[in-house]
Motif scaffolding. Structure first.
Motif, PDB file in Angstrom:
ATOM      1  N   ALA A 209       1.429  -9.585  -3.197  1.00  0.00           N
ATOM      2  CA  ALA A 209       2.530 -10.533  -3.314  1.00  0.00           C
ATOM      3  C   ALA A 209       3.885  -9.837  -3.216  1.00  0.00           C
ATOM      4  O   ALA A 209       4.902 -10.466  -2.943  1.00  0.00           O
ATOM      5  CB  ALA A 209       2.428 -11.287  -4.635  1.00  0.00           C
ATOM      6  N   SER A 210       3.899  -8.540  -3.474  1.00  0.00           N
ATOM      7  CA  SER A 210       5.151  -7.780  -3.370  1.00  0.00           C
ATOM      8  C   SER A 210       4.822  -6.360  -2.946  1.00  0.00           C
ATOM      9  O   SER A 210       3.672  -5.926  -3.039  1.00  0.00           O
ATOM     10  CB  SER A 210       5.890  -7.767  -4.714  1.00  0.00           C
ATOM     11  OG  SER A 210       5.087  -7.139  -5.688  1.00  0.00           O
ATOM     12  N   ALA A 211       5.853  -5.674  -2.498  1.00  0.00           N
ATOM     13  CA  ALA A 211       5.649  -4.277  -2.118  1.00  0.00           C
ATOM     14  C   ALA A 211       5.362  -3.452  -3.370  1.00  0.00           C
ATOM     15  O   ALA A 211       5.844  -3.783  -4.460  1.00  0.00           O
ATOM     16  CB  ALA A 211       6.890  -3.743  -1.416  1.00  0.00           C
ATOM     17  N   PRO A 212       4.575  -2.385  -3.250  1.00  0.00           N
ATOM     18  CA  PRO A 212       4.231  -1.612  -4.441  1.00  0.00           C
ATOM     19  C   PRO A 212       5.328  -0.680  -4.908  1.00  0.00           C
ATOM     20  O   PRO A 212       5.249  -0.123  -5.999  1.00  0.00           O
ATOM     21  CB  PRO A 212       3.012  -0.804  -3.980  1.00  0.00           C
ATOM     22  CG  PRO A 212       3.204  -0.649  -2.511  1.00  0.00           C
ATOM     23  CD  PRO A 212       3.893  -1.906  -2.053  1.00  0.00           C
ATOM     24  N   TRP A 213       6.329  -0.476  -4.101  1.00  0.00           N
ATOM     25  CA  TRP A 213       7.335   0.521  -4.492  1.00  0.00           C
ATOM     26  C   TRP A 213       8.459  -0.128  -5.272  1.00  0.00           C
ATOM     27  O   TRP A 213       8.763  -1.305  -5.160  1.00  0.00           O
ATOM     28  CB  TRP A 213       7.870   1.265  -3.274  1.00  0.00           C
ATOM     29  CG  TRP A 213       8.150   0.406  -2.096  1.00  0.00           C
ATOM     30  CD1 TRP A 213       9.192  -0.449  -1.926  1.00  0.00           C
ATOM     31  CD2 TRP A 213       7.340   0.304  -0.927  1.00  0.00           C
ATOM     32  NE1 TRP A 213       9.095  -1.065  -0.715  1.00  0.00           N
ATOM     33  CE2 TRP A 213       7.980  -0.627  -0.066  1.00  0.00           C
ATOM     34  CE3 TRP A 213       6.167   0.914  -0.494  1.00  0.00           C
ATOM     35  CZ2 TRP A 213       7.453  -0.962   1.175  1.00  0.00           C
ATOM     36  CZ3 TRP A 213       5.654   0.581   0.743  1.00  0.00           C
ATOM     37  CH2 TRP A 213       6.289  -0.342   1.559  1.00  0.00           C
ATOM     38  N   ARG A 214       9.082   0.722  -6.087  1.00  0.00           N
ATOM     39  CA  ARG A 214      10.177   0.299  -6.953  1.00  0.00           C
ATOM     40  C   ARG A 214      11.332   1.272  -6.781  1.00  0.00           C
ATOM     41  O   ARG A 214      11.128   2.480  -6.768  1.00  0.00           O
ATOM     42  CB  ARG A 214       9.729   0.350  -8.418  1.00  0.00           C
ATOM     43  CG  ARG A 214       8.617  -0.610  -8.759  1.00  0.00           C
ATOM     44  CD  ARG A 214       9.164  -2.044  -8.914  1.00  0.00           C
ATOM     45  NE  ARG A 214       8.083  -2.991  -9.143  1.00  0.00           N
ATOM     46  CZ  ARG A 214       7.390  -3.593  -8.168  1.00  0.00           C
ATOM     47  NH1 ARG A 214       7.667  -3.350  -6.907  1.00  0.00           N
ATOM     48  NH2 ARG A 214       6.434  -4.447  -8.458  1.00  0.00           N
ATOM     49  N   ALA A 215      12.552   0.724  -6.719  1.00  0.00           N
ATOM     50  CA  ALA A 215      13.732   1.587  -6.678  1.00  0.00           C
ATOM     51  C   ALA A 215      14.193   1.836  -8.100  1.00  0.00           C
ATOM     52  O   ALA A 215      14.520   0.893  -8.816  1.00  0.00           O
ATOM     53  CB  ALA A 215      14.842   0.912  -5.875  1.00  0.00           C
TER      54      ALA A 215
ATOM     55  N   ASP B 169       5.696   8.846  -5.670  1.00  0.00           N
ATOM     56  CA  ASP B 169       6.030   8.604  -4.269  1.00  0.00           C
ATOM     57  C   ASP B 169       6.145   7.120  -3.925  1.00  0.00           C
ATOM     58  O   ASP B 169       6.394   6.769  -2.768  1.00  0.00           O
ATOM     59  CB  ASP B 169       5.007   9.297  -3.362  1.00  0.00           C
ATOM     60  CG  ASP B 169       5.151  10.804  -3.427  1.00  0.00           C
ATOM     61  OD1 ASP B 169       6.237  11.265  -3.831  1.00  0.00           O
ATOM     62  OD2 ASP B 169       4.189  11.522  -3.092  1.00  0.00           O
ATOM     63  N   ASP B 170       5.973   6.252  -4.926  1.00  0.00           N
ATOM     64  CA  ASP B 170       6.302   4.841  -4.748  1.00  0.00           C
ATOM     65  C   ASP B 170       7.553   4.478  -5.538  1.00  0.00           C
ATOM     66  O   ASP B 170       7.870   3.302  -5.708  1.00  0.00           O
ATOM     67  CB  ASP B 170       5.128   3.949  -5.191  1.00  0.00           C
ATOM     68  CG  ASP B 170       4.076   3.821  -4.090  1.00  0.00           C
ATOM     69  OD1 ASP B 170       4.415   4.077  -2.913  1.00  0.00           O
ATOM     70  OD2 ASP B 170       2.919   3.478  -4.400  1.00  0.00           O
ATOM     71  N   GLY B 171       8.246   5.484  -6.065  1.00  0.00           N
ATOM     72  CA  GLY B 171       9.516   5.246  -6.750  1.00  0.00           C
ATOM     73  C   GLY B 171       9.401   4.933  -8.224  1.00  0.00           C
ATOM     74  O   GLY B 171      10.415   4.680  -8.874  1.00  0.00           O
ATOM     75  N   ALA B 172       8.207   4.946  -8.789  1.00  0.00           N
ATOM     76  CA  ALA B 172       8.059   4.655 -10.218  1.00  0.00           C
ATOM     77  C   ALA B 172       8.561   5.838 -11.042  1.00  0.00           C
ATOM     78  O   ALA B 172       8.225   6.992 -10.741  1.00  0.00           O
ATOM     79  CB  ALA B 172       6.604   4.365 -10.550  1.00  0.00           C
ATOM     80  N   VAL B 173       9.360   5.549 -12.063  1.00  0.00           N
ATOM     81  CA  VAL B 173       9.915   6.607 -12.917  1.00  0.00           C
ATOM     82  C   VAL B 173       8.807   7.168 -13.800  1.00  0.00           C
ATOM     83  O   VAL B 173       8.035   6.422 -14.405  1.00  0.00           O
ATOM     84  CB  VAL B 173      11.062   6.053 -13.787  1.00  0.00           C
ATOM     85  CG1 VAL B 173      11.588   7.129 -14.725  1.00  0.00           C
ATOM     86  CG2 VAL B 173      12.186   5.544 -12.885  1.00  0.00           C
ATOM     87  N   ALA B 174       8.732   8.489 -13.864  1.00  0.00           N
ATOM     88  CA  ALA B 174       7.638   9.147 -14.596  1.00  0.00           C
ATOM     89  C   ALA B 174       8.049   9.412 -16.040  1.00  0.00           C
ATOM     90  O   ALA B 174       9.108   9.973 -16.306  1.00  0.00           O
ATOM     91  CB  ALA B 174       7.295  10.461 -13.896  1.00  0.00           C
ATOM     92  N   HIS B 175       7.196   8.979 -16.962  1.00  0.00           N
ATOM     93  CA  HIS B 175       7.392   9.223 -18.394  1.00  0.00           C
ATOM     94  C   HIS B 175       6.108   9.799 -18.968  1.00  0.00           C
ATOM     95  O   HIS B 175       5.025   9.503 -18.482  1.00  0.00           O
ATOM     96  CB  HIS B 175       7.680   7.905 -19.136  1.00  0.00           C
ATOM     97  CG  HIS B 175       8.872   7.175 -18.641  1.00  0.00           C
ATOM     98  ND1 HIS B 175      10.149   7.634 -18.833  1.00  0.00           N
ATOM     99  CD2 HIS B 175       8.988   6.012 -17.955  1.00  0.00           C
ATOM    100  CE1 HIS B 175      10.999   6.773 -18.294  1.00  0.00           C
ATOM    101  NE2 HIS B 175      10.323   5.788 -17.746  1.00  0.00           N
ATOM    102  N   PRO B 176       6.228  10.558 -20.074  1.00  0.00           N
ATOM    103  CA  PRO B 176       5.004  10.993 -20.756  1.00  0.00           C
ATOM    104  C   PRO B 176       4.281   9.782 -21.358  1.00  0.00           C
ATOM    105  O   PRO B 176       4.920   8.906 -21.935  1.00  0.00           O
ATOM    106  CB  PRO B 176       5.505  11.920 -21.859  1.00  0.00           C
ATOM    107  CG  PRO B 176       6.945  12.169 -21.573  1.00  0.00           C
ATOM    108  CD  PRO B 176       7.441  11.080 -20.700  1.00  0.00           C
TER     109      PRO B 176
END
Lengths: 454, 466
Positions: free
Chosen positions: B76-82, B289-296
């Motif tokens: 329904a939407s693209a998997p990437w996030r800005a 690589d899809d723009g998701a911010v990485a957190h612990p």
């Protein structure tokens, strides 16, 4: 030599051919006094279609061409690998690499094992037809899946290898192939795996391969059995035999591994162990379409015997090992691994193989092989996919995955009862650094006892 | 549309059996264009970064998305996030590696140290260094700018006598001491001065007795724990495997969607985190690589399974199937020419409070193993068999005999429940490897694993051929 469909002469892919020509022109014109340049080209234009549940999971194309440029000057040498971008910039990319290598070389000592073939040679081999378009690939596979839980990877397009040197070497090898490495999955995690491959897109034969796999998967619908650890009589499929021999190729046929005491076949090399006299293995470049040249300009023989009647025969010797160990180079790549290991067929009629097994395990695939004792050539691994319990020559039920841990001197030696009279060819399906030429060739193997541990 | 441009520059230096091999450098630059169109994704990777080259790649990606229409993921939407503020990552700011000539001298020194005896028939001292610059554009806007410096050292030595050979390495056969950074990694990894140590151990192993067989308590050093974590926690928790993507190749998982939130993965001492923020650990980054911010994120807490290693796309797909499984920023590609898939990043086991001495003292009949030598696990990542380079028996709370060819086997589903003691921070090491393989087409990625030494009860241990 140029091969292909006689009705339609096969031509080199124009883009890769242009890159090869640009690379060749560069090495011819750029070597300074006393310098020798070797340049190797690896290229592919690949369509990759990945499916899960017969639906498209990832679909795309990759075009990649890399040149490995080697500069030798007064026995000093260094190498640089560059990905080629815009066609117009190839000369500049190689010139930059050349300048950097010269700067590196200036501060290096002489390499006592630097080795290359000084006599120039030439070859050209182009095979295969046009690749399919994306819609045709998806149409064919979706139709053939027919509602089944189909998982796999289609890969198609040209694969190119080339070599040019300032000494005059010119070799060009191009294949245009299609393959579909797939598995059909049933309830309970049971599955059957197969690989379809052709030199050109052929929707009909791909459809037939998937349909045939569906028929063979029927037995997997029966309730599975769990076996206790212990010794079992087994029939290894050609793919399983090819995978065991590939494990042997991890150092077993390498001159360098032998000389540095890292070979799993060290006991066989010293005459302390042997495989069954019915086991013969050869590196058969022509059988699997492996380029007949390597990066240092040496010709790869059509065939190198590796195991002859159960005993080690020749080893794969790279040019560097030839220098280091005072051996004769036989055109091996630097890693001295077989690219086309072919196991000779035996005498057991393939149609009688299950009957000869009588009661035991028919193993279609093995998985995650590794040495548990390299000195003793003892290997562990798992059964996978359609591994079946067989009674009185008839498949009865799938079995749950089992771990084995046994010496290959037993499995392919003292316990080897026979090899079938038909060897199957398997194209190389690894795609880590792009598609590769080569593969393997093997018959089924009937083994009196394989030791299962978990 | 997303555009990922990656440039990797690397150099590998190696001194093998005392001789410098030809230095090898590489420059690999290219772009991956991915389009989301009518619910489907299509990609095309090209090294031609001209406007025309990128347009051709975009056209091809569109053709794939259109061809898959109605027969793919139906997103329904693209998997990437800005990321809201954009993302910038720079690895540790420590001193760069020394010049090539100094590094060659360093490797030569270790090579000389390893060749201490005529029974040493093979040695290699290797150092790889790679700089990666990566940009991610989403719908034309630069949303992530990340720069990495990887250092990958290793030493290997083989001793041989009387037809028996033993190999000892610095960090296993897969460069287990890989980290981000510069000069500091050389010291932290143990490369400097490591040659003499491993050569001495290889010689000792030549004459050591074979590892005995039977149930024993098992004390694992971090350089084996990393493999144990990787194979029997990391891979089983990858959400794309659980969703079936890898069934044709890397395999599936014994973990099923219903287990998240309640499944007892291990003893209450087991705490495992996805942590892309550890300075210097090899798979630290700011966004995937899809723009998701990485957190612990804690994946296993007090032994209970909480979350999966799944990126945004896998989480979307799981939710569509009715599985609201929490994930992490784990979508990573091995290079510009491969699409992102679920990856471990840094997968770390939290330290406990046991000293090394207290763990040894707590063992009546056991074995201490170091450095992975053999690895094999079933396609569901359950039945495993691992071997180590070095073992030493523990008897009545004391370290005793060094043994060769130590192996052990078990099942992931029960092994972690036998975790009895977890080492304190003094036993902890931050490790990593550049060689984690999965995916179709194949991808080899860097993953990090930090772990203390750990003690497991009653494990099936055995040796090689007698």
């Amino acid at each position: 030599m140029t091969d292909g469909n006689p009705a339609a002469p096969v031509r080199r892919d124009p883009r890769f051919a242009a890159r090869f020509d640009a690379m060749s022109a560069f090495v011819s014109s750029s070597a300074g006094p006393g310098e020798i340049l070797f340049a190797s080209l690896r290229g592919e234009r690949a369509d990759y279609l990945r499916l899960n549940g017969a639906r498209v999971r990832q679909a795309g194309s990759v075009e990649r061409a890399v040149v490995s440029l080697r500069v030798v000057d007064a026995q000093r040498q260094a190498r640089s690998v560059r990905t080629l971008g815009e066609d117009a910039a190839i000369g500049a990319v190689l010139a930059e690499a050349h300048a950097e290598l010269r700067a590196v070389l200036a501060r290096l000592p002489a390499d006592p094992y630097a080795c290359w073939q000084p006599m120039p040679s030439f070859s050209e081999r182009v095979r295969g037809g046009p690749a399919a378009d994306p819609a045709a690939i998806i149409d064919t596979i979706a139709a053939a899946a027919d509602g089944d839980d189909l998982v796999g990877l289609y890969a198609g397009g040209p694969v190119v290898r080339g070599l040019a040197s300032s000494l005059g070497h010119r070799h060009y090898h191009e294949t245009v192939s299609s393959s579909f490495d797939f598995s059909l999955h049933l309830e309970g995690g049971r599955a059957l795996k197969d690989t379809w491959a052709a030199e050109q897109w052929d929707a009909q034969s791909l459809h037939a391969a998937i349909a045939a796999a569906r028929e063979r998967a029927d037995v997997l619908r029966r309730p599975s059995r769990r076996l206790a650890p212990g010794d079992y009589r087994v029939l290894l499929s050609p793919q399983a035999v090819a995978d065991l021999v590939a494990l042997l190729g991890w150092g077993g046929f390498s001159e360098r591994a032998h000389r540095s005491a890292q070979s799993p076949l060290s006991r066989a090399q010293r005459g302390l162990e042997a495989f069954d006299a019915g086991l013969s293995v050869a590196e058969d470049a022509d059988a699997l379409g492996v380029p007949r040249f390597q990066d240092d300009g040496f010709e790869r023989p059509a065939r190198v015997p590796l195991i002859d009647a159960g005993r080690p025969a020749q080893r794969l010797v790279s040019p560097r090992s030839a220098r280091e160990f005072d051996a004769t180079c036989n055109g091996a790549d630097d890693d001295e691994r077989p690219l086309a290991a072919c196991v000779a067929p035996g005498r057991l009629p393939a149609a009688d193989a299950l009957r000869a097994l009588d009661t035991g395990i028919a193993i279609s695939n093995v998985w995650y092989l590794n040495y548990s004792d390299r000195d003793a050539c003892r290997a562990t691994g798992m059964t996978r996919f359609a591994t079946l319990w067989v009674e009185n020559g008839h498949p009865v039920a799938p079995i749950e995955p089992m771990r084995f841990d046994d010496s290959l001197y037993r499995t392919l030696g003292s316990q080897l009862l026979g090899l079938t009279d038909v060897a199957r060819r398997f194209p190389e399906t690894a795609t880590w650094d792009g598609r590769e030429p080569g593969g393997a060739c093997a018959p089924s193997a009937l083994v009196g006892a394989l030791r299962f541990t978990l | 549309m997303s555009l990922r441009v990656v440039e990797a520059r690397s150099e590998t230096l190696a001194v093998v059996r005392g001789v410098l091999r030809p230095p090898l450098s590489s420059v690999d630059r290219g772009a991956m264009v991915t389009v989301w169109l009518d619910g489907e994704l299509g990609y095309c990777a090209s090294a031609d970064l001209s406007a025309r080259g990128l347009q051709d790649a975009a056209d091809r990606a569109v053709a794939w998305a259109l061809a898959a229409r109605g027969r793919g993921l139906g997103l329904a939407s693209a998997p990437w996030r800005a990321p809201e503020l954009g993302a910038r990552y720079r690895g540790p700011d420590d001193e760069p590696l020394p010049a090539r000539e100094a590094l060659i001298d360093l490797l030569r020194d270790e090579a000389v140290a390893m060749a201490l005896d005529p029974r040493i028939v093979h040695s290699s001292a290797v150092l790889g260094a790679t700089e990666v610059v990566q940009g991610l554009w989403i719908d034309g806007e630069l949303v992530a700018d990340q720069r990495f410096r990887f250092v990958e050292p290793n030493l290997e030595v083989t001793a041989c006598d009387g037809g028996r050979s033993q190999t000892r390495t610095l960090g296993g056969q897969y460069n287990g001491f890989s980290q981000q950074g510069g000069r500091a990694v050389l010291g932290v990894s143990g490369l400097i001065g490591g040659g003499a140590r491993i050569a001495g151990q290889a010689l000792e192993l030549l004459y050591a007795p074979n590892c005995p067989a039977g149930a024993r308590d098992l004390l694992l050093s971090p350089d084996q724990m990393m493999l144990q974590i990787h194979e029997s926690i990391g891979h089983p928790l990858e959400l794309d495997r659980i969703l079936g993507d890898e069934r044709n190749f890397a395999g599936t998982s014994f973990v099923t969607p219903d287990m998240f939130g309640s499944y007892r993965y291990g003893s209450p001492l087991l705490d495992v985190s996805f942590d892309p923020g550890v300075p210097g650990e090899v798979a630290s980054y700011a966004v995937d690589d899809d723009g998701a911010v990485a957190h612990p994120v804690r994946l296993i807490e007090k032994g209970v399974l909480k979350r999966a290693l799944g990126g945004e796309l896998s989480q979307l797909r799981a939710r569509a199937l009715g599985w609201p499984i929490g994930g992490v920023a784990a979508a990573r590609a091995s290079g510009w020419h491969r699409p992102p898939i679920d990856r471990m990043a840094n997968l770390n086991l939290a330290p406990g409070d046991a000293t090394m001495q207290s763990m040894v003292a707590a063992v009546e009949r056991g074995i201490w193993m170091q450095t992975n030598a053999s690895w094999s696990i079933d396609d569901a990542r359950d039945k495993f068999q691992f071997g180590c380079e070095w073992g030493r028996l523990i008897e009545d709370g004391e370290l005793t005999t060094v043994v060769r060819n130590p192996n052990y086997r078990g099942r992931s589903a029960t092994f972690w429940r036998s975790l009895a003691m977890v080492g304190d921070p003094a036993t902890m090491q931050v490790l990593g490897t550049p060689f984690c393989g999965k995916g179709e087409p194949g991808q080899i990625a860097r993953v990090g694993h930090a772990s203390p030494a750990c003690l497991f009860r009653a494990i099936d241990v055995f040796g090689g051929e007698s």
